[in-house]
Design an enzyme around this catalytic site. Structure first.
Site, mmCIF file in Angstrom:
data_model
loop_
_atom_site.group_PDB
_atom_site.id
_atom_site.type_symbol
_atom_site.label_atom_id
_atom_site.label_comp_id
_atom_site.label_asym_id
_atom_site.label_seq_id
_atom_site.Cartn_x
_atom_site.Cartn_y
_atom_site.Cartn_z
ATOM 1 N N SER A 89 0.784 -1.235 0.000
ATOM 2 C CA SER A 89 0.000 0.000 0.000
ATOM 3 C C SER A 89 0.813 1.280 0.000
ATOM 4 C CB SER A 89 -0.970 0.002 1.187
ATOM 5 O OG SER A 89 -2.045 -0.859 0.922
ATOM 6 N N PHE A 158 -5.601 -15.384 -0.582
ATOM 7 C CA PHE A 158 -4.794 -15.323 0.629
ATOM 8 C C PHE A 158 -4.675 -16.656 1.354
ATOM 9 C CE2 PHE A 158 -6.493 -10.773 0.696
ATOM 10 C CZ PHE A 158 -5.377 -10.279 0.040
ATOM 11 N N ASN A 197 -9.094 -0.743 0.154
ATOM 12 C CA ASN A 197 -8.272 -0.826 -1.046
ATOM 13 C C ASN A 197 -9.058 -0.491 -2.306
ATOM 14 O OD1 ASN A 197 -5.559 -1.803 -0.107
ATOM 15 N ND2 ASN A 197 -6.839 -3.372 0.814
#
Length: 402
Positions: A89, A158, A197
Site C-alpha cells: 500500500s 490469501f 483498497n
C-alpha cells in the site's frame, strides 16, 4: 483457514498501516544520532520469526543500513541493502500524488464525484458514486467496501489452496470493484473513516480516464523518471521480481505456526493501484523526502495531502499519506504496506531530514513499528513479541493487502 477470522484481521490490519507503540504518553526525547536501537529492533524481528530484514536510515549524520537474517530460507544468503521488494500500500502515496498533480493542472477537482469520471461503476447494495468525491477516495472516508475483505477473495488469493491455484491469474481493476459492489458500504460517504483498497483501485481508474494512459505510465512519467527512482516500478501483471531481491515468505494462514511457503512470484494485478508497486529503501526515502519538501506538488496540493482525518489514536490519514505521533512526541509521515510475504514501511519527518525505510520478507511476524520507535525515539525494547503494531494489527496473521 478461518475466513471470518481472516476477514476481521484484514480489516483491522488496514486501519493501522503506519502506527507504532502509541500507548505510552508522549514525552520529549532528544534526537538520536546512532542506530543501535534500530539494529537491535531489526534483529529482534528476525528472532521473532521474520526470515530477513533490510532497513535503511538517514539523518544529519549520514546514511546507515542493516540486513539481519537471510534472503532465502535454508541458506546463509543475506538480504541486500539494495533489495527490491513489493511495497504493497505504499503504492497509494504515488497514486495520490499523481491525482493531486492533475488537480494542480486543472484537469480535475478532488471535489468531483466518482461518477463524473467513472459513470455507473460504483453502484449496488447502497453504493452510489454520485455521492462520493475523489477526496473521499484518497482519505478513506468514502465508505466503499474493501474488496480484499470479501470472503471469496480471501479464500482465492490469501489462503493456501486458493493462492497456489490463482497466484498467476490476472484480475482486471473493474472486476475488483465489482467484488466490492456485492457488499453494502461500510458507512455513508463522509461520515467516518475506514481503510479500503477499493478506493485506490478507483483512483487508478480515474487517472487512466483523465490522462488516457495507464496509471503506472503516469507514475513513471511524473515521479519515477524525474526523481531517478531506478529500483521502482509498476509491474502490472509481471509475476517475477527484478534483481537484486530476496525471496518472500508466508504461512498463507492466520497463524504464526505451520508450514512456510515461498510466495515471491505472484501476479500483482490483485492489488492494481492499491498496492502493486516494487521499490527499495533508497528510492522510497528519495520519494517521500522529495514529496514532503515540495518537489512533486505545489504548496496548495501538498497542504491538501497533509490535511488528515483521524484514523486511530495518534494517527492521521491525509491523501495517501499518514502522520503518526510516536511515543517520544516525534511525528513522522509516510505509509506502510504489505502484500504476500512482504511487509514494508517508510517514515520521514516533515522537514525530510530524518528517514527510515524497511522491509521484512515474511508476513506472519515482526513489528515495523518497533523499528520506527527505535530509530526516531532511540527506544530499544530488546525483543520483538511477533505482534505487529506498525503495519498491521496485533491479531493479524497471514498475507494481506494493506
Amino acid at each position: 483457514m478461518n475466513v471470518r477470522t481472516t476477514r476481521a484481521a484484514l480489516v483491522a490490519a488496514t486501519a493501522v498501516a503506519l502506527s507504532a507503540a502509541l500507548a505510552a504518553p508522549a514525552v520529549a526525547a532528544p534526537p538520536t544520532t546512532g542506530h543501535e536501537a534500530t539494529r537491535a529492533a531489526a534483529q529482534a524481528a528476525v528472532e521473532a520469526g521474520v526470515p530477513g530484514v533490510t532497513v535503511r536510515a538517514r539523518n544529519q549524520h549520514g546514511t546507515w543500513s542493516a540486513t539481519p537474517g537471510v534472503g532465502r530460507i535454508g541458506t546463509d544468503k543475506p538480504r541486500s541493502a539494495d533489495d527490491r521488494y513489493r511495497v504493497g500500500s505504499i503504492t497509494k502515496s504515488f497514486v495520490a500524488t499523481v491525482l493531486l498533480q492533475l488537480e494542480a493542472e486543472d484537469r480535475l477537482s478532488l471535489d468531483d464525484t466518482v461518477d463524473e469520471w467513472l459513470p455507473g461503476l460504483v453502484r449496488g447494495n447502497g453504493h452510489d458514486g454520485r455521492h462520493i468525491t475523489l477526496r473521499q477516495l484518497l482519505n478513506h472516508t468514502s465508505g466503499v467496501y474493501d474488496y480484499t475483505a470479501d470472503p471469496g477473495f480471501v479464500r482465492d488469493h490469501f489462503a493456501e489452496d486458493g493462492f497456489f491455484e490463482h497466484r498467476y491469474d490476472t484480475r482486471k481493476p473493474r472486476e475488483l470493484v465489482a467484488v466490492a459492489m456485492t457488499h453494502e458500504p461500510t458507512f455513508a460517504p463522509g461520515t467516518s473513516w475506514s481503510y479500503s483498497n477499493t478506493n485506490y483501485v478507483l483512483a487508478g481508474l480515474v487517472i487512466e480516464k483523465v490522462t488516457g494512459r495507464p496509471y503506472g505510465k503516469e507514475i513513471d512519467r511524473r515521479i519515477i523518471r524525474p526523481l531517478k527512482l531506478t529500483a521502482t516500478s509498476v509491474p502490472g501483471t509481471r509475476a517475477t521480481m527484478p534483481r537484486p531481491s530476496s525471496r518472500a515468505y508466508s504461512k498463507l494462514a492466520d497463524t504464526a505456526t505451520g508450514p512456510t511457503y515461498d510466495v515471491t512470484e505472484l501476479n500483482p494485478s490483485i492489488a492494481y493501484a492499491a498496492g502493486e508497486m516494487i521499490s527499495d529503501n533508497k528510492d522510497l526515502d528519495r520519494f517521500y523526502t522529495a514529496l514532503l519538501r515540495g518537489r512533486l506538488l505545489p504548496r496548495e496540493q501538498l497542504n491538501e495531502m497533509t490535511t488528515t482525518v483521524p484514523a486511530a489514536e495518534g494517527i492521521g490519514y491525509g491523501l495517501g499519506l499518514m502522520s503518526v505521533e510516536l511515543s517520544c512526541g516525534v511525528t513522522v509521515w509516510g505509509h506502510g504496506g504489505g502484500i504476500h510475504g512482504s511487509t514494508s514501511q517508510a517514515a520521514v519527518t516533515r522537514d525530510g531530514r530524518h528517514a527510515l525505510t524497511l522491509n521484512l520478507n515474511g508476513d506472519w511476524a515482526g513489528d515495523p513499528g518497533a523499528l520506527t520507535e527505535a530509530e526516531f525515539c532511540g527506544k530499544d525494547t530488546g525483543k520483538d513479541t511477533g505482534k505487529d503494531t506498525g503495519t498491521a494489527s496485533a491479531t493479524r496473521r497471514g498475507p494481506a493487502l494493506r
